[in-house]
Design an enzyme around this catalytic site. Structure first.
Site, PDB file in Angstrom:
ATOM      1  N   ASN A  96       6.219  52.872  89.077  1.00 56.08           N
ATOM      2  CA  ASN A  96       5.611  52.468  90.166  1.00 56.08           C
ATOM      3  C   ASN A  96       5.721  50.906  89.971  1.00 56.08           C
ATOM      4  O   ASN A  96       5.737  50.070  90.850  1.00 56.08           O
ATOM      5  CB  ASN A  96       4.163  52.640  90.324  1.00 56.08           C
ATOM      6  CG  ASN A  96       3.628  51.894  91.516  1.00 56.08           C
ATOM      7  OD1 ASN A  96       3.618  52.075  92.625  1.00 56.08           O
ATOM      8  ND2 ASN A  96       2.830  50.888  90.824  1.00 56.08           N
TER       9      ASN A  96
ATOM     10  N   ASP B 258       4.723  45.693  90.935  1.00 61.45           N
ATOM     11  CA  ASP B 258       5.107  46.916  91.827  1.00 61.45           C
ATOM     12  C   ASP B 258       6.323  46.633  92.063  1.00 61.45           C
ATOM     13  O   ASP B 258       7.067  45.686  92.659  1.00 61.45           O
ATOM     14  CB  ASP B 258       4.235  47.142  93.166  1.00 61.45           C
ATOM     15  CG  ASP B 258       3.004  47.608  92.791  1.00 61.45           C
ATOM     16  OD1 ASP B 258       2.667  47.709  91.357  1.00 61.45           O
ATOM     17  OD2 ASP B 258       1.973  47.507  93.650  1.00 61.45           O
TER      18      ASP B 258
ATOM     19  N   ASP C 194       3.991  58.704  86.658  1.00 62.25           N
ATOM     20  CA  ASP C 194       2.757  57.934  86.891  1.00 62.25           C
ATOM     21  C   ASP C 194       2.469  57.285  88.400  1.00 62.25           C
ATOM     22  O   ASP C 194       3.452  57.028  88.871  1.00 62.25           O
ATOM     23  CB  ASP C 194       2.970  56.818  85.959  1.00 62.25           C
ATOM     24  CG  ASP C 194       1.460  56.150  85.796  1.00 62.25           C
ATOM     25  OD1 ASP C 194       0.432  56.881  85.805  1.00 62.25           O
ATOM     26  OD2 ASP C 194       1.868  54.816  86.216  1.00 62.25           O
TER      27      ASP C 194
ATOM     28  N   GLU D 246       1.610  62.542  89.021  1.00 62.42           N
ATOM     29  CA  GLU D 246       0.087  62.277  89.095  1.00 62.42           C
ATOM     30  C   GLU D 246       0.085  61.692  90.552  1.00 62.42           C
ATOM     31  O   GLU D 246       0.400  60.674  90.978  1.00 62.42           O
ATOM     32  CB  GLU D 246      -0.481  60.802  88.229  1.00 62.42           C
ATOM     33  CG  GLU D 246      -1.715  60.549  88.349  1.00 62.42           C
ATOM     34  CD  GLU D 246      -2.213  59.008  87.713  1.00 62.42           C
ATOM     35  OE1 GLU D 246      -3.054  58.832  87.333  1.00 62.42           O
ATOM     36  OE2 GLU D 246      -1.090  58.251  87.811  1.00 62.42           O
TER      37      GLU D 246
END
Length: 539
Positions: free
Chosen positions: A140, A208, A238, A274
């Site tokens: 990410n 990001d 993640d 996640e």
């Protein structure tokens, strides 16, 4: 496909085609009968029981106070002996922080943890023990020290007033999310003194990435192939809901790309993501075709497992848990029939269970066992097997593994800003010698999983004929075999119930678990005696 071996426990695989039942396999914590832990039915597929390791705090091999890969390798027999068949490593790649979720170099091992050769040795030793390895993949965002970001930052910082960034000059401008005039908030940060800002939702030093960019995807595919070719069995993905914050459809598309690519490289690669959202939301991410999404609805002090354990007797918590097991399964299968649930009680982001059960040893034991009774890949955070403490700030949830109170070998210093918290329970070396300890109870619960493939892989149904609301009673069917799992969730009351052999067509008590060593008993007429906080497996 990796050849599945167990090293010292190789005898288990020699018997892997058989189903092991019988009274001598019964497992009560503190039970006087010795359990033959080699009598298991392990299958080489993507169904596992995973141990989550934060290397920084786990085991230090060189005395510098920081855990490392050689330290982990030295503890693999410990992990295998507990019965774990998979390890999830929190980030291993080069980073600037203790937590290492800010990746500086996707092709390296962080120097605090050791070398690439250390990691290769670790993989080889895991392979000998039949342990699959997945590693954290944080895509990410990168570190602000990553070369992609630094080249972008330097280029944009040098733009003249009013000048537009040009990807033909610096392709990395499209690897990140940058906008003119957007900065000065907690999520958007200015690029030098330029007119542009970049997105960094978690922290300014973790910018990001723009996962819609095909060049970036190509770079990340190379990264994934590198680690898969090296011998890694898959990835923990993640922050999947933040790829495109607020856009579930885009996030699902990213997970589909990741899954499809990894399986094109390694057919049996395993991915778990996640997605820290509610049940009805995170289950929709299974549309991506990914193997697993972590079961946040079960975890933490507010999750289904803790609520069940903390519920008062007579509240129907057992039947509610049985219904929840079916609901989880059916909802997941609605999106992906090949999905593997990923139940867990806590992890590095969540307070340890010792806290939210107020140190009640029986509750901690039973909650851990309930997590392990769910179908799918159960995940256990390092230190949970000995009831480690930790809550509040992140560092406190990642404290040094408590190997011994008298021998400092391998014990780390832990994160610098962590509080020094005294453990309520004994260290590993003491608990291993105590048949009633948290450690021993978890070992027995994992043994039940390893001895009964249906427990991990089986399709769940409620045993409707069992009407006591304190009892969670479910069947689990896998291929042509069915087992029956009955859990007494009453902390103080023994339960004597009738389990009709005419209805359920079972033969015997295959194994059991109890938090205090009390025996589960099955009479010839189908009368089952369940001590407080105990589990029976019938087949």
């Amino acid at each position: 496909m990796r050849k599945f071996k167990l090293g010292k426990r190789a005898a288990a695989l020699a018997l892997a085609t058989a189903m092991f039942c019988g009274s001598f396999f019964s497992a009560g914590c503190g039970d006087k009968d010795e359990i033959d832990y080699s009598k298991v039915n392990l299958i080489d597929d993507n169904y596992r029981t995973y141990y989550e390791i934060f290397v920084y705090s786990f085991c230090d091999s060189d005395g510098d106070g920081i855990g490392d890969l050689k330290g982990v390798t030295s503890k693999l027999d410990y992990i295998a002996d507990l019965g774990f068949t998979g390890i999830w490593f929190m980030p291993l790649m080069q980073s600037t922080t203790y937590h290492k979720y800010d990746t500086v170099d996707y092709y390296s091992i962080d120097e605090e943890y050791g070398t690439l050769d250390d990691f290769k040795e670790l993989l080889e030793e895991c392979d000998k023990r039949g342990i699959k390895v997945i590693i954290d993949l944080a895509i990410n965002h990168t570190s602000s020290k990553h070369k992609w970001f630094q080249e972008m930052y330097d280029y944009v910082s040098g733009l003249a007033a009013g000048e537009e960034p040009d990807a033909s000059v610096c392709k990395y401008i499209d690897y990140y999310n940058i906008e003119r005039g957007k900065y000065g908030t907690s999520s958007w940060h200015r690029i030098g003194s330029s007119e542009y800002g970049y997105e960094g939702g978690f922290w300014s030093e973790m910018p990001d990435m723009n996962l819609a960019n095909e060049d970036l995807r190509g770079e990340l595919e190379d990264v994934m192939k590198y680690w898969l070719d090296l011998g890694v069995d898959g990835f923990r993905i993640d922050a999947a809901k933040e790829f495109f914050s607020g856009s579930k459809s885009k996030n699902v598309e990213v997970l589909k790309w990741l899954t499809d690519y990894c399986k094109s490289v390694k057919e049996d690669a395993y991915l778990v993501a996640e997605v820290w959202e509610g049940f009805s939301s995170y289950t929709q991410y299974y549309e991506s075709g990914i193997d697993s999404i972590f079961g946040f609805a079960l975890a933490d002090s507010s999750g289904k497992i803790a609520k069940t354990i903390n519920a008062p007797a007579g509240s129907g918590a057992g039947r509610s848990l049985a219904d929840a097991m079916v609901q989880v399964q059916d909802t997941i299968y609605k999106y992906n029939l090949n999905a593997i649930d990923a139940p867990f009680l806590n992890n590095h982001d969540i307070a340890r269970s010792t806290g939210y059960f107020s140190g009640n040893e029986a509750k901690i034991k039973m909650a851990s066992a309930v997590n392990l009774m769910f179908s799918g890949n159960a995940f256990v955070y390092y230190g949970e097997e000995i009831g480690m403490s930790g809550s509040g700030k992140d560092e406190n949830k990642r404290l040094p593994m408590y190997w011994s109170a008298t021998d400092g070998t391998g014990i780390t210093d832990g994160p610098v800003d962590a509080d020094r918290i005294e453990s309520k329970f004994a260290p590993v070396d003491e608990q291993m010698g105590d048949k009633t300890s948290l450690y021993s109870c978890m070992k027995r619960a994992i043994w039940l999983r390893n001895a009964n493939p249906e427990l991990i892989r089986g399709k769940v149904s409620v045993m409707e004929a069992i009407e006591d609301g304190d009892i969670c009673a479910v069947s689990k069917t896998w291929e042509d075999s069915t087992i029956y799992v009955l859990m007494n969730l009453n902390e103080t009351e023994e339960k004597i119930i009738s389990v009709s052999k005419d209805i359920y067509n079972y033969k015997e008590l295959c194994g059991y678990y109890s938090v205090d060593g009390s025996k589960v008993k099955l009479a010839k007429d189908g009368t089952l005696t369940l001590p407080p906080y105990s589990i029976a497996v019938l087949k």
